[in-house]
Every structure is written in C-alpha cells, then in structure tokens.
Design a protein around this motif. Structure first.
Motif, PDB file in Angstrom:
ATOM      1  N   ARG A  25      -2.379   9.551   7.430  1.00  0.00           N
ATOM      2  CA  ARG A  25      -3.763   9.191   7.441  1.00  0.00           C
ATOM      3  C   ARG A  25      -4.378   9.108   6.004  1.00  0.00           C
ATOM      4  O   ARG A  25      -5.192   8.112   5.774  1.00  0.00           O
ATOM      5  CB  ARG A  25      -4.363  10.072   8.152  1.00  0.00           C
ATOM      6  N   THR A  26      -4.065   9.948   5.062  1.00  0.00           N
ATOM      7  CA  THR A  26      -4.643   9.923   3.731  1.00  0.00           C
ATOM      8  C   THR A  26      -4.018   8.298   2.981  1.00  0.00           C
ATOM      9  O   THR A  26      -4.579   7.697   2.345  1.00  0.00           O
ATOM     10  CB  THR A  26      -3.928  11.094   2.846  1.00  0.00           C
ATOM     11  N   ALA A  27      -2.861   8.153   3.397  1.00  0.00           N
ATOM     12  CA  ALA A  27      -2.303   6.976   2.742  1.00  0.00           C
ATOM     13  C   ALA A  27      -2.853   5.760   3.311  1.00  0.00           C
ATOM     14  O   ALA A  27      -3.336   4.512   2.529  1.00  0.00           O
ATOM     15  CB  ALA A  27      -0.893   6.754   2.902  1.00  0.00           C
ATOM     16  N   ALA A  28      -3.235   5.728   4.551  1.00  0.00           N
ATOM     17  CA  ALA A  28      -3.559   4.708   5.211  1.00  0.00           C
ATOM     18  C   ALA A  28      -5.304   4.303   4.732  1.00  0.00           C
ATOM     19  O   ALA A  28      -5.736   3.094   4.424  1.00  0.00           O
ATOM     20  CB  ALA A  28      -3.813   4.720   6.693  1.00  0.00           C
ATOM     21  N   THR A  29      -6.095   5.585   4.759  1.00  0.00           N
ATOM     22  CA  THR A  29      -7.575   5.337   4.039  1.00  0.00           C
ATOM     23  C   THR A  29      -7.285   4.921   2.681  1.00  0.00           C
ATOM     24  O   THR A  29      -8.072   3.903   2.353  1.00  0.00           O
ATOM     25  CB  THR A  29      -8.059   6.657   4.212  1.00  0.00           C
ATOM     26  N   ALA A  30      -6.502   5.326   1.803  1.00  0.00           N
ATOM     27  CA  ALA A  30      -6.697   4.847   0.223  1.00  0.00           C
ATOM     28  C   ALA A  30      -6.038   3.653   0.199  1.00  0.00           C
ATOM     29  O   ALA A  30      -6.467   3.086  -0.839  1.00  0.00           O
ATOM     30  CB  ALA A  30      -5.578   6.076  -0.381  1.00  0.00           C
ATOM     31  N   SER A  31      -5.174   3.231   1.066  1.00  0.00           N
ATOM     32  CA  SER A  31      -4.689   1.996   0.850  1.00  0.00           C
ATOM     33  C   SER A  31      -5.696   0.794   0.897  1.00  0.00           C
ATOM     34  O   SER A  31      -5.487  -0.169   0.372  1.00  0.00           O
ATOM     35  CB  SER A  31      -3.462   1.803   1.950  1.00  0.00           C
TER      36      SER A  31
END
Length: 842
Positions: free
Chosen positions: A489-495
């Motif tokens: 989830r963090t990755a999708a948001t940061a991307s």
C-alpha cells in the motif's frame, strides 16, 4: 450480486469519493484537452475557409527542377499571365496577389504581432472583395496603407494616423487610409496585415510587374473544376500550376489540424500521466476495500457465490464509480476547455470567434476512459479476493503476503529495472534520433520495475529516516513502523508522487543543462558583441551591413549571406562572409589547415568536409545560382555548431553571382564591447527599424532557450494535475489506514497517547511516505535527465550536465508539503475517534 454491489457502493460513499475525484480529474484533463483543441481548430478552419470565398482557382508558379549544375528557380507570374487568366471562358475576374514581410511598429515603437506573422500585401483596385473596408478608403501611392481592424485595435491606430513600417530597407512613415476586415489565419492568430496599392507592394517586395499568385473567380454556373481545366489548357504548360479554392481550403484545414495535433498530443500525454497516477490510487482503494470486506465476500462464497460472481461484483462497483467520474469529468472538462480559450484571450492571443465544440468522440472518450481505467485498476483486487478460500478468509490467514509471492514480485521487479537501465544506457550510445525510441522504452521498463520493487525499497529507505523521527517521541517511533506495515500500500501511494516528480526533475535537469550548453556555445563560437537579424527570420537588405560597418564605435562587421549552389550534383548552401573580418568575429576551433576566407579559398565545417571527403588543400568545383562554375580550395576545416556551420566563402566572390543578395544576419564588434549605449547606437544607425533585432550573445542564447523554458513551464503547469492526484492518493491511503487501525488507535489513546500525539503520528507517517516517493522520483529524474543529455551531447559538443540542486531541494520540499497537507483530514479524523468505540471495533 448486482444489487449487493450497488449497496456496497452506496455504503462506502466516503471511501470511494477520493477515487471518484482521482478519475474525474484525469477524465476532465482528457476531455478538456479535446474540447479546447477541437474548438480552436474548428474556429481557425472556419476562418480560413472564409478566406477562400473569392478564390475558385489559384494560379501559382511551378518550381523548376534543378538540372545538372543549375540551381532550382521559381518563375514569376507576369501581367500577361494575369490578363490571360481573366480572359479564360468562365472566369469572372482575376486578382494579382503580392505578398511579403512587413513590420509594423505600435505607437511605442515596438513590433506589432509575432515576428513570423507580420505580413504585407496588395489591395486590388478601389474595392478589393478580399478585404471589405469598414472605415476610410483604399490605399493609393507610397504614402498610404490600409490596416486590418484587429491590428488597428491592438495598436490603437485610426484612419489618418501616421505609422512606422519597414519592408526590406529604411523605415517608412505612411498614413492609414483605411481599416478593413479579413479572415486571414495569420491575423486571427495574433499577427498583422498591412496593405499597399499593387504598384507600391510590387516595388517594396522586389517584384516589379509580377505577382506571387493569381486568384481567379468563376462566373455563376461554372464549377471550380471546370474553370481549372480551362485555365490548364490556356496557360503555359510547365510554368504554372493551378489549384481549386476548395482544395486550398482543405489543405489549409489539414495544415491547421496537423499543427493542432502536436499540442493535442502533448496535452493528452500529461492527461495520460494523471490517469496513470490515478490508476495506482484506484487499485489501492479497491485493494483496501476488498481487504476490509473479506469476511463479507467469504460469506457470499459460502452461501453459493462463485469466484466469477465475486470478481464481477467488484467490477460492477468499479463501473459505477467510473461512470460517475466520467460524467462529472466530462462536465468539468468542458469548463476547462472554455477556460483555456478565455485564458488565451486574456493573454492577448487572438482566436477566431466560434462555438465551443464538444464532439461525440469527446463524450465517448471521456466515458470510456473513466470506466475502463477504473475497471482495469479494480480487476486485480477483485480477482485476488475471489481466489481466497471462504474458510481462510473468515479466519484471516490470507492477510499476509506469502514469502513466495514477495520473492516473485521482487524478482520480476529487479529484472524489469535491470532491463530498463540496460536499454537506457544502450540508447545513450546511439546517434541522432535513433536513440529516442529505445530510451523511451527503457524509461518505461525502469519506472515499472521500480514500481514493482517499491515494497522492497520502502523498508531500508524509510528505516533511514527513523533516527530523525525519534526526536518526535512516541509518535515519531510509531510513524515509520506504520509506514512499512503494509509495504504494498505504501508503495502504491508513493509511486503516484514518484512518477510526477520523475518527469518534473528530468525535464528540469535537461532544460538547465541545455541552457548552460547554449550559453557556452555562444560564448565559445562568437567573438562578436552583437548579432543583427530580421524579426521574422527573413533576409536583411545588404544596406544594413553597410550602415552597421559605418556606425560609430563599430570595429568589425560581417554579413552572413546564404546562397544555394550545386556541388557534385547535390544542392549545397554557401555562407558568404567578409573574409577580412570574419576571423575577428568568430572563434571556431580549426581542425585542419587555417581559417582563411579570401578569393578562391574557403573554410568548411568538419561534418560537411567528411561527407565530401575533403581536407585542407582539397579542391572542388561549385556551380553558382547563375549557372557559372568556379574551382575553390579548402583552406581549412573547423568544428561547426548549431549557430555557425557550412561552407564559408568571401562575399566579394559570391555576391556577383546572386540576382537578389540578402543577409541572414550581420555580426558586429564594437570598441567598448556590449553595453546599453553601444546597442542604442546600433539601433539608431538602423533608424529604429521595428523589423530588425539587435541582440547580444546573452539575448541570442535566451532566444534559443525560450523554447525549452516554454516547454518546461508547460510541464510544471500540466504535471500539477498529477501532483493533485497524488495528494488525493495519500489522503485516501491514510484515511483507510486510520479506519483499519481504529482499534489500535483506541488502545494507544487508552494507554496515554493524547490527541496531539495521534495527529503527529499520522502526519509523520504521511510525511515519510511522501518523502519516500519524492526521493525515488528525484533519483529517477536525474538519471533520465543525464541519459537524455548523453543523447543530445552527441550533437552538441558544448553540452554539459547541470544538476539544479536548488530546484531539486524545492521539489523535495514540495513532496514533504504534499505529505503534510494530505494528512490534515485523516489526522484530525484519527484524533477524534472515541477510544471506547474504537477498542470494540473489529
């Protein structure tokens, strides 16, 4: 299942609102772009079509092909051809058209309109059907001109006013005899049109007794094709070519559409970026929604729902969300299109009148984009939910990703990223345009690879920030742990933020590097203090060089005079210079021989010399414009650049062979160097001519760099949309994270963490996620900026990579600001949770 899906949509209105907004913004950008470009294109096409109302057939000179050593020529249209055209059966009238560049100064002495669109022409007789007079009379004699109504309005001129104009010589000061209306596309685009009587126009434009075009109008009942056939039979074969007015209008409409397609494609690229970023948010939202409803979906499976039905129920929710976002985005897009058109008007960019154009294609594209993007993003979470066995879902054993799935994801991501880096590095070694497509493909692979790897990258990068965050107490210790709790989830948001900053940083690095390289090029290649040229890029009169050479304070001057020639059966342009002074005005690295330009000795840039196999001492035969031949010797070769290159020959040798000599620019060196007073002396020596630009090296480099600056500013403005979408993604992620952790937050409150601490924890979590995306984006942007620079550097020897650290720091600050702002609402919501209710929540 359909009713269940609809109930789920209505039950989670607040959770889906951010998703709707993200899709809506992307759709609005797409539809707004289409509405804006269609409206402008349609207005220009309708305007240009009206301009051919009095042209049934246009007669133009046919370009003669070059034969042997002869340079291609374009014959002129004589008075005799005009009379022949008027006498052809079926012709009602024939008008001789004369055109040329005419610079018009406003009341403050500044050039009116864009330099490339300040045109002049002839007014035919006392009543020209092409240009209806609204005030005054037709121009007669060299002391009168007529102005188009739009130019007169912008410059504040009225009938009887004296104006300053320049064609190809000294400044003229005729009076305005009349004001007319026109459908000319140049005027509609913000240019100007100045009309003289025919004899004056022919004399000023250097076309005595001849015309650029003959416009023939047909008698009633005679078709354009029939009149064209009769003109083809009556006029000299091979010297002229005829085109119907309908074909001219179609060709101009196509040209306008083609010119708008570049703008449309550029805007749609950024719309695609906004949608691409939005896709992460949509996928993130549906992943969390599905995760929160696993037990509910498991119960549906237990009572008989199939996997396909579960996936279909998620897709139905996505369809509803996409349809709502598509409709609202279309409405907002129409408003954006209208706003962009109004903005052009407020920026003094003239656009022809016309209705706002919303085509069926625009409506279909908006709805299709909204629905398809949302459904594609929701398909994977729905499919993943359907594959979970009911018993496992009810016992939550599915909650953590398996080691196998993480290893597979990291392996795929590493392979994609490695392949992307390899392709980009290989592209940097290619020459010219051949490396652009591979570099673009490699960039896409690398971005996708980094996105797949972000869950793996998030742990070490966020852990690096943990020591700093400990200064904020308990909230600072909990924030990084919460950030990496769900790395996907963090990755999708940061991307989402990463992609926007990658493009912004890459473009900024490229623009800064190019600006520095252009400055170095101008400083290294040119010793002259000033470059004098026409505002529209046309040729200067040879008298300009003579006036500058005689001006007070000028120590050296040389015109650069281009002329076509034939060398070895190929057309080659020669650059005529003053052989005695060119060495004082340029500083070009000499590869072989000496930099000597005199009599039959010339210098050639290294690239041209290699193409012919020449070196210092080589001799070749040149055929000039008049057909005469001469044997020339290469005195030396030099390193050319974007400013100076080609075969340099002494003007004393070249000019006698030219029928109409003209200079592209004049290089000038003054005794005191470049200064405001020296520039003022040169301007006065030229009679304060509005058609002529006097630029120093700084002005020259800034003019060249204006294109990059304009593109960069557009990128900043357009990518703001992607940043807004990224903000929505962070808000969405935090809001759902707070919802999932209600019980945990309640327990923290119960053991002593106050509301301020809860707010700080959520804000720091948001800050960490945003900075993580910012660091990745800036790193990728610098890499892509370097790689693109390597491709450009092969053609620009002075290219030098410049990393704008100050701007990069601003971008990182922007990423942090995004995180702080995005956390305001979720942090407030978390702090206001009732601790007892939260502890009892499941």
């Amino acid at each position: 299942m359909f009713r269940t899906a609809l109930r789920n949509v209505l039950a989670h209105k607040a959770r889906l609102l951010m998703t709707v907004l993200a899709v809506m913004l992307g759709v609005a950008f797409v539809s707004g772009t289409l509405v804006f470009t269609n409206t402008i294109s349609d207005a220009f096409q309708n305007s240009s079509a009206k301009g051919f109302d009095h042209v049934d057939v246009a007669v133009r000179p046919r370009a003669q092909e070059a034969k042997g050593d002869r340079v291609a020529q374009r014959p002129a249209l004589s008075r005799k051809l005009l009379e022949q055209s008027a006498k052809v059966p079926g012709a009602a009238s024939a008008i001789g058209v004369v055109e040329g560049f005419t610079a018009l100064a406003d009341k403050h002495g500044a050039l009116v309109g864009d330099g490339f669109r300040t045109e002049g022409g002839n007014y035919w007789g006392d009543k020209d059907p092409r240009y209806p007079l609204t005030r005054g009379t037709a121009p007669h004699g060299p002391g009168q001109v007529a102005l188009d109504a739009e130019t007169a309005r912008r410059a504040g001129y009225r009938v009887g006013d004296t104006v300053r104009i320049s064609v190809d010589g000294p400044v003229l000061t005729p009076k305005v005899s009349g004001i007319f209306t026109t459908d000319d596309g140049n005027v509609a685009a913000g240019g100007s049109l100045t009309l003289f009587d025919t004899a004056t126009a022919q004399r000023l434009f250097g076309k005595p007794g001849t015309y650029d075009e003959i416009d023939v109008e047909a008698r009633p009942g005679v078709t354009q094709s029939a009149l064209k056939a009769r003109l083809d039979r009556a006029l000299p074969h091979g010297l002229v070519e005829t085109t119907t007015g309908r074909r001219l209008a179609d060709d101009q409409a196509k040209a306008i559409a083609d010119s708008m397609s570049g703008l449309r494609q550029g805007l749609l690229v950024f719309a695609g970026i906004a949608l691409f970023v939005g896709t992460f948010i949509i996928a993130n939202t549906f992943t969390m929604l599905v995760a929160q409803r696993t037990k509910e979906l498991a119960l549906l499976r237990a009572v008989g729902a199939s996997r396909r039905q579960v996936t279909r129920s998620v897709l139905v929710e996505a369809f509803v969300v996409g349809a709502v976002a598509g409709v609202t985005g279309l409405g907002l897009g129409v408003g954006i299109g209208a706003g962009l058109r109004s903005l052009m008007g407020s920026l003094d960019v003239t656009v022809p009148d016309g209705p706002l154009v919303v085509t069926p294609g625009t409506v279909a594209a908006a709805l299709a984009v909204g629905v398809l993007v949302t459904m594609l993003a929701a398909w994977l979470p729905g499919r993943r939910a359907a594959k979970i066995p009911p018993v496992a879902a009810m016992s939550s054993v599915h909650a953590r990703a398996t080691t196998k799935s993480l290893v597979l994801r990291n392996t795929v991501g590493a392979l994609l990223a490695a392949a992307g880096v390899a392709v980009v590095l290989a592209a940097t070694r290619m020459s010219g345009d051949s490396g652009q497509a591979p570099m673009g493909f490699g960039a896409v692979l690398l971005i996708i690879g980094v996105f797949v790897l972000t869950p793996l990258l998030s742990r070490p990068l966020i852990a690096a920030a943990a020591p700093v965050l400990r200064a904020f107490g308990v909230a600072g210790r909990l924030a990084p742990q919460n950030s990496v709790r769900n790395p996907r989830r963090t990755a999708a948001t940061a991307s989402a933020l990463m992609i926007g900053l990658t493009l912004i940083t890459g473009m900024t690095v490229m623009a800064g590097s190019l600006q520095t390289s252009i400055d170095k090029m101008a400083a290294a290649a040119i010793r002259a203090d000033y470059i004098v040229s026409m505002a529209n890029g046309n040729e200067l009169s040879p008298d300009v060089a003579k006036k500058l050479a005689a001006a007070d304070g000028v120590t050296a001057a040389s015109p650069l005079r281009n002329a076509a020639s034939r060398i070895g059966g190929r057309t080659e342009f020669l650059t005529g210079v003053d052989g005695a002074t060119i060495g004082k005005l340029t500083d070009l690295p000499v590869r072989t021989g000496s930099f000597t330009v005199a009599r039959d000795r010339v210098v050639v840039d290294e690239k041209t010399a290699k193409s012919y196999g020449w070196k210092a001492g080589s001799a070749f035969t040149v055929a000039y414009e008049d057909g005469r031949r001469q044997r020339l010797t290469v005195a030396g070769t030099y390193d050319g650049n974007e400013l100076i290159r080609g075969i340099m020959i002494d003007n004393a040798v070249l000019t006698p062979h030219l029928s109409d000599p003209g200079d592209m620019q004049v290089m000038v060196k003054t005794s005191g160097g470049a200064s405001p007073s020296a520039k003022d002396k040169l301007v006065k020596a030229l009679g304060a001519n509005p058609a002529i630009k006097v630029q120093d090296k700084k002005d020259l480099s800034q003019q060249i760099a204006q294109v990059f600056t304009l593109i960069l500013n557009m990128v900043y403005g357009l990518l703001a949309m992607a940043v807004i979408v990224a903000v929505l993604g962070v808000i969405n992620t935090l809001a759902m994270s707070v919802f999932e952790r209600s019980q945990e937050i309640g327990m923290l409150r119960a053991i002593g963490l106050d509301r301020t601490g809860v707010k700080r924890m959520v804000r720091l979590e948001s800050l960490v996620i945003s900075l993580f995306g910012g660091v990745l984006g800036i790193g990728l942007g610098v890499f892509f900026g370097w790689a693109a620079g390597e491709l450009v550097g092969a053609r620009m020897p002075t290219y030098e990579l410049v990393v704008p650290w100050a701007r990069i720091a601003v971008f990182l600050l922007l990423a942090g600001t995004v995180g702080v702002l995005a956390a305001l609402w979720p942090a407030r919501r978390a702090a206001r949770l009732n601790m007892l209710s939260a502890i009892k929540a499941e």
